[in-house]
Scaffold this motif. Structure first.
Motif, PDB file in Angstrom:
ATOM      1  N   ASP A 249       0.781  -1.382  -0.156  1.00  0.00           N
ATOM      2  CA  ASP A 249       0.139  -0.096   0.045  1.00  0.00           C
ATOM      3  C   ASP A 249       0.808   1.265  -0.008  1.00  0.00           C
ATOM      4  N   LEU A 250       1.988   1.254   0.996  1.00  0.00           N
ATOM      5  CA  LEU A 250       2.744   2.327   0.739  1.00  0.00           C
ATOM      6  C   LEU A 250       3.533   2.632  -0.447  1.00  0.00           C
ATOM      7  N   HIS A 251       3.948   1.620  -1.325  1.00  0.00           N
ATOM      8  CA  HIS A 251       4.533   1.428  -2.490  1.00  0.00           C
ATOM      9  C   HIS A 251       3.736   2.353  -3.490  1.00  0.00           C
ATOM     10  N   ALA A 252       2.429   1.796  -3.352  1.00  0.00           N
ATOM     11  CA  ALA A 252       1.559   2.147  -4.197  1.00  0.00           C
ATOM     12  C   ALA A 252       1.123   3.515  -4.130  1.00  0.00           C
ATOM     13  N   THR A 253       1.025   3.945  -2.970  1.00  0.00           N
ATOM     14  CA  THR A 253       0.826   5.405  -2.734  1.00  0.00           C
ATOM     15  C   THR A 253       1.917   6.306  -3.073  1.00  0.00           C
ATOM     16  N   LEU A 254       3.058   6.058  -3.009  1.00  0.00           N
ATOM     17  CA  LEU A 254       4.141   6.764  -3.197  1.00  0.00           C
ATOM     18  C   LEU A 254       4.191   6.799  -4.791  1.00  0.00           C
ATOM     19  N   LEU A 255       4.004   5.790  -5.203  1.00  0.00           N
ATOM     20  CA  LEU A 255       4.173   5.685  -6.905  1.00  0.00           C
ATOM     21  C   LEU A 255       3.128   6.632  -7.527  1.00  0.00           C
ATOM     22  N   HIS A 256       1.967   6.874  -6.753  1.00  0.00           N
ATOM     23  CA  HIS A 256       0.936   7.617  -7.209  1.00  0.00           C
ATOM     24  C   HIS A 256       1.325   9.005  -7.121  1.00  0.00           C
ATOM     25  N   THR A 257       1.944   9.412  -6.134  1.00  0.00           N
ATOM     26  CA  THR A 257       2.349  10.916  -6.038  1.00  0.00           C
ATOM     27  C   THR A 257       3.656  11.293  -7.361  1.00  0.00           C
ATOM     28  N   LEU A 258       4.381   9.967  -7.645  1.00  0.00           N
ATOM     29  CA  LEU A 258       5.154  10.013  -8.565  1.00  0.00           C
ATOM     30  C   LEU A 258       4.618  10.003 -10.077  1.00  0.00           C
ATOM     31  N   GLY A 259       3.247   9.943 -10.186  1.00  0.00           N
ATOM     32  CA  GLY A 259       2.606   9.888 -11.523  1.00  0.00           C
ATOM     33  C   GLY A 259       2.467   8.784 -11.909  1.00  0.00           C
ATOM     34  N   PHE A 260       2.592   7.355 -11.369  1.00  0.00           N
ATOM     35  CA  PHE A 260       2.343   6.039 -11.690  1.00  0.00           C
ATOM     36  C   PHE A 260       1.160   5.284 -11.185  1.00  0.00           C
ATOM     37  N   ASP A 261       0.376   4.730 -11.989  1.00  0.00           N
ATOM     38  CA  ASP A 261      -0.465   3.693 -11.595  1.00  0.00           C
ATOM     39  C   ASP A 261       0.359   2.533 -11.303  1.00  0.00           C
ATOM     40  N   HIS A 262       0.344   2.073  -9.977  1.00  0.00           N
ATOM     41  CA  HIS A 262       1.308   1.015  -9.808  1.00  0.00           C
ATOM     42  C   HIS A 262       1.060  -0.439 -10.384  1.00  0.00           C
ATOM     43  N   GLU A 263      -0.128  -0.524 -10.804  1.00  0.00           N
ATOM     44  CA  GLU A 263      -0.492  -1.762 -11.626  1.00  0.00           C
ATOM     45  C   GLU A 263      -0.352  -1.681 -13.236  1.00  0.00           C
ATOM     46  N   ARG A 264       0.285  -0.450 -13.337  1.00  0.00           N
ATOM     47  CA  ARG A 264       0.858  -0.205 -14.771  1.00  0.00           C
ATOM     48  C   ARG A 264       2.135   0.067 -15.059  1.00  0.00           C
ATOM     49  N   LEU A 265       2.829   0.255 -13.972  1.00  0.00           N
ATOM     50  CA  LEU A 265       4.491   0.304 -14.010  1.00  0.00           C
ATOM     51  C   LEU A 265       4.978  -1.092 -13.946  1.00  0.00           C
ATOM     52  N   VAL A 266       5.014  -1.824 -15.136  1.00  0.00           N
ATOM     53  CA  VAL A 266       5.563  -3.179 -15.118  1.00  0.00           C
ATOM     54  C   VAL A 266       6.820  -3.431 -15.887  1.00  0.00           C
ATOM     55  N   TYR A 267       7.285  -4.547 -15.615  1.00  0.00           N
ATOM     56  CA  TYR A 267       8.206  -4.880 -16.640  1.00  0.00           C
ATOM     57  C   TYR A 267       8.406  -6.684 -16.806  1.00  0.00           C
ATOM     58  N   ARG A 268       8.471  -7.111 -18.072  1.00  0.00           N
ATOM     59  CA  ARG A 268       8.163  -8.303 -18.431  1.00  0.00           C
ATOM     60  C   ARG A 268       9.364  -8.934 -18.204  1.00  0.00           C
ATOM     61  N   HIS A 269       9.332 -10.034 -17.470  1.00  0.00           N
ATOM     62  CA  HIS A 269      10.597 -10.867 -17.157  1.00  0.00           C
ATOM     63  C   HIS A 269       9.993 -12.430 -16.831  1.00  0.00           C
ATOM     64  N   GLN A 270      10.775 -13.357 -17.445  1.00  0.00           N
ATOM     65  CA  GLN A 270      10.472 -14.755 -17.483  1.00  0.00           C
ATOM     66  C   GLN A 270       8.955 -15.049 -17.599  1.00  0.00           C
ATOM     67  N   GLY A 271       8.515 -14.271 -18.469  1.00  0.00           N
ATOM     68  CA  GLY A 271       7.238 -14.413 -19.127  1.00  0.00           C
ATOM     69  C   GLY A 271       5.835 -13.810 -18.123  1.00  0.00           C
ATOM     70  N   ARG A 272       6.298 -13.155 -17.298  1.00  0.00           N
ATOM     71  CA  ARG A 272       5.122 -12.194 -16.750  1.00  0.00           C
ATOM     72  C   ARG A 272       5.412 -11.013 -16.216  1.00  0.00           C
ATOM     73  N   ASP A 273       4.546 -10.045 -16.274  1.00  0.00           N
ATOM     74  CA  ASP A 273       4.808  -8.737 -15.860  1.00  0.00           C
ATOM     75  C   ASP A 273       4.942  -8.447 -14.399  1.00  0.00           C
TER      76      ASP A 273
END
Lengths: 383, 486
Positions: B446-470
């Motif tokens: 929750d803390l990370h999601a909230t901090l990412l929000h202030t940085l302009g990121f939807d935490h569910e969409r800041l992803v990186y694909r690795h070994q076949g999953r995001d």
């Protein structure tokens, strides 16, 4: 791009209406339901839950309809986010049949969900403001802004100037000269930014050598919202070059040569809502004139320290409060003593012995055994 | 971008940095080249803006993360529990402990005697009825109305390694990218002359746990996103200085010559790694100038130095690192990670914690004030957090003025301030023992999601694909907490 409603406290709307120089508390006076909640529902839900259709027996287009709920009853429980069916459905996995809106429809973003939750937590009022819920300012409409010229972006990068879209999908640019500040002058700024005049939205020139020509140039940037001139030689004559730049909201002038003579220039900027003037030569009088403008937040580096409202006395230590695990007094299982007869420490109601019909409690698992070695001796210490 | 292209692009980047790290050394492998590579790697796409960037207009442009390694005692700093003074030396009731697992450092104790804080507290006004702070944080008290205190933080880890790893990467097992690496990946560099993700360490006073470099590692993200450690003695960045006898002119001529050869090769082979390599060498050349300027405090006025306190003159202290953090923030560095070691007070807590607070209190308050008056606080997010809190019961002997505390993951206090965070609030509540959360629990996700929000990121969409999953910083959960947002 459709307008996004999000949770913002320190916004133009709040600042305008608060009448205070710096009051991020002030909520919008408008109805939070009207300006924030209804638009989200209209945009994402009312197509299926409105006057035309009532999927699941639910309509969400008026306060009455929301109160009426759906086929399973109330969907919004004022003050209780966890019990509100509407919220539960928003959080379900996308592939869950009950997830709303259905997975093939445009979804709410996290901020919109948070907004709905905040409104419900505040009791889901249909009138009046809710702390923290205000309509954000609409960013300069990116649809009207043309995309930046790629060659101009390359030119910036070749000079190591940072350039980035303000957000994904926007043509507005944030441009920061930090990497080359010491050698950034008027000629360089003008050369690099002339082709990007209409896209430059945030411009950081802190620690650079810019002067009057750059300020006059900035005065002609139609979308410039934020300008950082911290630690530059900019003075009153230079700043006047901004004229009545129409879009500028935030201006950082900390540690510049600004004096009282710039008050008029600052007051003439129609959109300005925040100015930083720490380290400038401003008289109390000039500050007062700036601070008289209710929509303008003025930071002169003189923010007072937080008020200490109360200081506790030197604490005293006792163990007078009964343990919450203690049976109520009078209960046959309640121990007769508060202190361990073996060590004198406070008792733990977990460790007891019954002796001559009385329940005796001890401080730790070792003491009952010790008690057994000479019950009479220890019993004598009981109250 | 097409996922297949993306895959190949990341492959080539990884390969390049893998090689670079062995041939030039860790110092250069650690440099962030996000924007440079963004331009030169993708041939023909030179002119496009980077793919990444915030999803929506951010409030915060950068982060200063003050990690308090060891687990500071919330009960002696931020979580005021006056009733405990009347439960001195009583046993922690089972109804409060609720079967909570303990570390083996105290699980064998016969008693769990309540140790009320020996410190006096003072109530600082804020927007939610005030926040009580310990007398050993007098300077932090002066900026309490800039801070959002989260009294209901919880973590899953009970030991340092997994605890720090969880806070830094969103996962208790090593191997995921650090928060700073995610920001470097998501935001890119804003100053091509400096690392995007800088790390600084202050040695504490007491018991100190190992700090592994993987805490600021980039995990499966390209290694350009790993943190660059700035050292407090000797050269701030390793392998940056020219060897004795080599002048800057010599270096320039060498780079030009190698550059020309590289360019010829690049034209023939079209291998993007060559451009990247040239860019990296050029950045190192520029850092030879930018790093000394960064770490030289001679242009700071006396009043500013005094604000941070006398320690600021000693390199490597928390005060010096806070001032350096401000200088990095001013110069566009995206993620500045400070570690303050030494909060692991299993015994002798009252004396030791005062050494710690003396080292951090004035400096952290100064950092907030200094950023604020420079107009930087609005766009700089500050996070103050340890990896867990400490137990209400004493580890070892208890007296009124001496006690120890074991690790406590179930409830503790962290705080945030600046860009996008609601100033002057207290959020969440613990029970009378400071042991369990009774209101508004906040998980690490929750803390990370909230901090990412202030940085302009939807935490569910800041992803990186690795070994076949995001993969995300927030793994598979996390919720933005609206009350914490400005």
């Amino acid at each position: 791009m459709s307008a996004r409603w999000t949770v913002l406290a320190l916004s133009l709307a709040a600042a305008c209406q608060s009448g205070e120089v710096r009051d991020s508390l002030a909520p919008t006076r408008e109805s939070a339901y009207e300006v924030v909640i209804a638009p989200i529902l209209r945009e994402r839900c009312v197509g299926c839950h409105g006057s035309e259709r009532a999927k699941g027996g639910l309509r969400l287009h008026t306060p009455e309809a929301i109160r009426a709920g759906g086929s399973m009853g109330a969907v919004v429980v004022p003050g209780n986010v966890g019990a509100s069916e509407l919220v539960r459905r928003l959080h379900l996995a996308l592939d869950d049949d009950e997830h709303m809106p259905p997975d093939d429809k445009p979804q709410l973003d996290a901020a919109q969900i948070a907004t709905l939750e905040r409104w419900i937590a505040a009791g889901a009022p249909y009138e009046g403001p809710v702390d923290g819920l205000v309509a954000p300012q609409k960013a300069p409409a990116p649809t009207k802004m043309a995309a930046a010229d790629p060659a101009a972006l390359s030119a910036l990068r070749n000079e190591l100037v940072h350039v980035q879209a303000v957000s994904q999908g926007s043509h507005a640019l944030w441009i920061d000269f930090a990497a080359i500040a010491p050698r950034t002058d008027d000629a360089l700024v003008e050369r690099l930014l002339t082709p990007l005049k209409s896209q430059t939205s945030e411009l950081a020139l802190a620690r650079s050598k810019v002067g009057g020509a750059t300020l006059a140039f900035c005065g002609r940037l139609p979308a410039l919202r934020k300008l950082d001139l911290r630690d530059t030689k900019v003075g009153d004559a230079e700043l006047a070059g901004l004229g009545a730049q129409p879009a500028l909201e935030e201006l950082v002038l900390a540690r510049t040569a600004i004096t009282d003579a710039s008050v008029e220039t600052l007051l003439a900027l129609p959109a300005l809502r925040s100015v930083h003037l720490w380290g400038c030569q401003l008289s109390p009088d000039a500050l007062a004139r700036l601070r008289a403008k209710p929509t303008l937040r003025v930071d002169f580096g003189d923010t007072p320290d937080t008020v200490i409202a109360e200081v506790e006395d030197k604490p005293k230590f006792t163990s007078e409060l009964p343990s919450p695990d203690l049976p109520p007094a009078g209960d046959p299982s309640a121990p007769v003593n508060a202190k361990c007869p073996v060590t004198g420490s406070p008792i733990n109601p977990k460790y007891t012995r019954t002796f001559e019909g009385k329940v005796i409690a001890f401080c730790c698992p070792n003491c009952p055994g010790e008690f057994d070695t000479d019950p009479a001796k220890y019993a004598a210490k009981l109250p | 971008m097409n996922p297949i292209e993306e895959h190949y692009l990341s492959l080539t980047r990884r390969r390049f940095f893998g090689k670079a790290a062995t041939s030039i050394g860790a110092g250069l492998g650690a440099l962030s080249l996000g924007s440079l590579l963004g331009g030169s790697l993708a041939h023909g796409q030179d002119n496009m803006l980077p793919q990444q960037g915030p999803h929506f207009a951010p409030k915060a442009k950068r982060v200063i993360y003050l990690h308090m390694e060891g687990g500071p005692s919330h009960l002696d700093l931020y979580d005021y529990k006056p009733e405990l003074r009347r439960r001195f030396n009583q046993d922690l009731p089972d109804s409060i402990r609720k079967g909570q697992r303990l570390t083996t450092m105290t699980s064998g104790q016969a008693r769990f005697p309540i140790a009320p804080s020996m410190f006096r507290f003072q109530r600082c006004e804020n927007r939610t009825g005030g926040v009580w702070l310990s007398e050993i944080l007098p300077h932090t008290a002066t900026v309490a109305n800039e801070i959002a205190f989260i009294h209901s933080m919880e973590t899953e880890a009970i030991n340092h390694e997994p605890g720090i790893t969880f806070f830094q990467t969103g996962n208790q097992q090593p191997g995921r990218p650090s928060f700073g690496s995610w920001m470097s990946y998501g935001l890119g560099s804003a100053n091509a002359n400096l690392p995007t993700f800088a790390v600084m360490i202050t040695q504490g006073q007491g018991n100190m746990q190992a700090l592994a470099a993987r805490f600021w590692g980039s995990g499966f993200l390209p290694s350009e996103h790993q943190g660059c450690k700035l050292r407090s003695s000797g050269d701030p960045v390793l392998y940056l200085k020219d060897p004795p006898g080599m002048t800057r002119v010599d270096r320039r001529r060498m780079l030009d010559l190698v550059g020309a050869l590289n360019e010829k090769e690049a034209r023939e082979s079209l291998d993007p790694e060559i451009d990247a390599r040239v860019a990296q060498a050029e950045m190192a050349y520029r850092m030879q100038m930018s790093v000394p300027e960064l770490t030289d405090f001679s242009d700071e006025d006396e009043a500013t130095l005094a604000l941070y306190g006398d320690d600021v003159r000693k390199p490597g202290t928390f005060a010096a690192n806070c001032l350096l953090a401000r200088r990095l923030a001013e110069r566009g560095v995206r993620f500045i990670q400070l570690y303050m070691r030494g909060w692991d007070q299993h015994g002798g807590l009252p004396a030791e914690i005062q050494l710690q607070t003396r080292a951090v209190d004035r400096a952290q308050a100064a950092l907030i004030k200094d950023l604020r008056r420079r107009g930087l606080l609005d766009e700089t997010l500050i996070l103050w957090a340890g990896e867990f809190g400490r137990t209400v019961y004493s580890q070892g002997t208890l007296t009124e003025t001496n006690y120890g505390r074991d690790h406590h993951p179930r409830a503790f206090t962290v705080w945030a301030a600046g860009g996008g965070i609601a100033p002057g609030i207290s959020y969440g509540k613990t029970d009378d023992y400071g042991y369990n959360i009774v209101e508004n629990p906040v998980s690490v996700h929750d803390l990370h999601a909230t901090l990412l929000h202030t940085l302009g990121f939807d935490h569910e969409r800041l992803v990186y694909r690795h070994q076949g999953r995001d993969y995300r910083l927030t793994d598979v959960s996390g919720r933005v907490i609206p009350e914490l947002l400005a």
